[in-house]
Design a protein around this motif. Structure first.
Motif, PDB file in Angstrom:
ATOM      1  N   LEU A   1       3.270  -0.924   4.228  1.00 27.52           N
ATOM      2  CA  LEU A   1       3.097  -0.179   2.982  1.00 27.52           C
ATOM      3  C   LEU A   1       3.063  -1.116   1.778  1.00 27.52           C
ATOM      4  O   LEU A   1       2.272  -0.934   0.850  1.00 27.52           O
ATOM      5  CB  LEU A   1       4.225   0.846   2.807  1.00 27.52           C
ATOM      6  N   GLU A   2       3.921  -2.107   1.800  1.00 25.56           N
ATOM      7  CA  GLU A   2       3.953  -3.084   0.705  1.00 25.56           C
ATOM      8  C   GLU A   2       2.602  -3.784   0.577  1.00 25.56           C
ATOM      9  O   GLU A   2       2.059  -3.927  -0.528  1.00 25.56           O
ATOM     10  CB  GLU A   2       5.058  -4.108   0.955  1.00 25.56           C
ATOM     11  N   ASP A   3       2.042  -4.223   1.710  1.00 27.50           N
ATOM     12  CA  ASP A   3       0.724  -4.880   1.694  1.00 27.50           C
ATOM     13  C   ASP A   3      -0.356  -3.925   1.193  1.00 27.50           C
ATOM     14  O   ASP A   3      -1.265  -4.319   0.451  1.00 27.50           O
ATOM     15  CB  ASP A   3       0.363  -5.391   3.091  1.00 27.50           C
ATOM     16  N   TRP A   4      -0.267  -2.655   1.600  1.00 25.99           N
ATOM     17  CA  TRP A   4      -1.271  -1.664   1.193  1.00 25.99           C
ATOM     18  C   TRP A   4      -1.202  -1.418  -0.313  1.00 25.99           C
ATOM     19  O   TRP A   4      -2.230  -1.391  -0.987  1.00 25.99           O
ATOM     20  CB  TRP A   4      -1.027  -0.367   1.963  1.00 25.99           C
TER      21      TRP A   4
ATOM     22  N   LEU B   1       1.124  -8.017 -13.480  1.00 26.07           N
ATOM     23  CA  LEU B   1       1.376  -6.593 -13.305  1.00 26.07           C
ATOM     24  C   LEU B   1       2.120  -6.335 -11.998  1.00 26.07           C
ATOM     25  O   LEU B   1       1.851  -6.962 -10.975  1.00 26.07           O
ATOM     26  CB  LEU B   1       0.057  -5.815 -13.315  1.00 26.07           C
ATOM     27  N   ASN B   2       3.045  -5.395 -12.070  1.00 24.78           N
ATOM     28  CA  ASN B   2       3.864  -5.020 -10.923  1.00 24.78           C
ATOM     29  C   ASN B   2       3.058  -4.087 -10.008  1.00 24.78           C
ATOM     30  O   ASN B   2       2.582  -3.044 -10.458  1.00 24.78           O
ATOM     31  CB  ASN B   2       5.117  -4.295 -11.426  1.00 24.78           C
ATOM     32  N   PRO B   3       2.890  -4.430  -8.723  1.00 25.09           N
ATOM     33  CA  PRO B   3       2.097  -3.564  -7.835  1.00 25.09           C
ATOM     34  C   PRO B   3       2.659  -2.149  -7.714  1.00 25.09           C
ATOM     35  O   PRO B   3       1.910  -1.211  -7.431  1.00 25.09           O
ATOM     36  CB  PRO B   3       2.131  -4.297  -6.488  1.00 25.09           C
ATOM     37  N   GLN B   4       3.959  -1.965  -7.965  1.00 26.52           N
ATOM     38  CA  GLN B   4       4.533  -0.629  -7.861  1.00 26.52           C
ATOM     39  C   GLN B   4       4.043   0.290  -8.989  1.00 26.52           C
ATOM     40  O   GLN B   4       4.201   1.511  -8.910  1.00 26.52           O
ATOM     41  CB  GLN B   4       6.060  -0.710  -7.842  1.00 26.52           C
TER      42      GLN B   4
ATOM     43  N   LEU C   1      10.411   2.594  -8.656  1.00 30.49           N
ATOM     44  CA  LEU C   1      10.896   1.246  -8.356  1.00 30.49           C
ATOM     45  C   LEU C   1      11.889   1.219  -7.196  1.00 30.49           C
ATOM     46  O   LEU C   1      12.453   0.182  -6.899  1.00 30.49           O
ATOM     47  CB  LEU C   1      11.559   0.659  -9.612  1.00 30.49           C
ATOM     48  N   ASN C   2      12.078   2.367  -6.546  1.00 29.66           N
ATOM     49  CA  ASN C   2      13.021   2.449  -5.430  1.00 29.66           C
ATOM     50  C   ASN C   2      12.379   1.929  -4.150  1.00 29.66           C
ATOM     51  O   ASN C   2      12.193   2.639  -3.175  1.00 29.66           O
ATOM     52  CB  ASN C   2      13.472   3.901  -5.225  1.00 29.66           C
ATOM     53  N   GLY C   3      11.993   0.651  -4.191  1.00 33.58           N
ATOM     54  CA  GLY C   3      11.378   0.029  -3.019  1.00 33.58           C
ATOM     55  C   GLY C   3       9.982   0.553  -2.765  1.00 33.58           C
ATOM     56  O   GLY C   3       9.484   1.444  -3.430  1.00 33.58           O
ATOM     57  N   PHE C   4       9.293  -0.006  -1.776  1.00 34.01           N
ATOM     58  CA  PHE C   4       7.971   0.468  -1.398  1.00 34.01           C
ATOM     59  C   PHE C   4       8.108   1.635  -0.432  1.00 34.01           C
ATOM     60  O   PHE C   4       7.188   2.287  -0.085  1.00 34.01           O
ATOM     61  CB  PHE C   4       7.148  -0.672  -0.789  1.00 34.01           C
TER      62      PHE C   4
END
Length: 256
Positions: free
Chosen positions: A143-146, A195-198, A253-256
């Motif tokens: 999910l993080e990579d996506w 930029l933050n990916p989240q 921001l609660n994790g990916f």
């Protein structure tokens, strides 16, 4: 409520700073600001950390006085973020969870497929993650990579759209994608946007707001009157959008 300040010598002995608002002790860190900027900047982050950026020449007493002046605002910000965090369930990365993308919630569906390529697809209102063997850590990593891949595509498109309004920008600035715990974005002195990916989990107008905010820093390097005047010109409702993004911050921001 009255604000009382803990003596600087006691605070420094403890490795930080704090003050009391009513009966509650509020702790904060002091960090140096860019040379040449004289204002003291106070930020309350979604994880309830308070950070005060101050010029190197500012004394501890001056910093504490600035924090004291904003005591009520800091207290209310912390109260709001604590309320948000109280309702957040830690991610387990299993089927049935809800995850965000571009402001919408999608159900997570984990599929165990030993002979298929591992990856993430957005299909029929669901985020489908295929793994060879079910593992929360693997689902999280995929999910993080996506999200990072999607953020590169989305941020590039939105930057191009926002440049039509940012007439003071001569050349298209480069974008760096970097996961950050307390920031949506930043702008380096040479004009590179980080930029933050989240942020890609938030609605499009929130993404536009962060990009415009950083583009404004190319012309105005601090948060002075000129900066806010420029923000008002390019996004008249930016304050409303900021409130919306701040309200989602703890969840996004609660994790990916």
């Amino acid at each position: 409520m009255n604000v009382t300040i803990t003596p600087p010598d006691q605070l420094q002995a403890e490795g930080g700073f704090s003050f009391k608002y009513g009966d509650e002790a509020i702790f904060f860190d002091r960090t140096p600001r860019t040379e040449g900027i004289s204002r003291i900047l106070i930020k309350v982050h979604p994880d309830c950390r308070v950070r005060v950026s101050a010029p190197v020449h500012a004394t501890d007493d001056e910093v504490l006085a600035a924090v004291k002046k904003r005591g009520r605002w800091i207290y209310l910000q912390l109260k709001e973020f604590k309320a948000q965090l109280a309702h957040i369930t830690p991610r387990q990365y299993i089927s049935g969870e809800s995850h965000y993308y571009l402001g919408k919630q999608y159900l997570l569906k984990v599929i165990e497929a030993p002979n298929e390529t591992q990856g993430v697809k957005l299909l029929r209102g669901k985020l489908e993650v295929s793994v060879r063997k079910k593992s929360s850590s693997k689902v999280k990593a995929l999910l993080e990579d996506w999200y990072k891949a999607k953020s590169k595509e989305v941020f590039a498109r939105r930057l191009d759209a926002m440049l039509d309004q940012a007439l003071w920008v001569d050349e298209r600035p480069p974008i760096r994608i970097l996961t950050m715990q307390t920031q949506w974005g930043s702008c380096s002195p040479n004009g590179r946007l980080t930029l933050n990916p989240q942020l890609v989990k938030s609605p499009r107008e929130c993404i536009d707001y962060v990009i415009l905010h950083e583009l404004c820093h190319i012309a105005e390097h601090n948060h002075g009157e000129g900066f806010y005047r420029l923000m008002k010109q390019v996004m008249p409702n930016w304050e409303v959008v900021k409130v919306r993004l701040d309200g989602m911050a703890a969840t996004l921001l609660n994790g990916f």
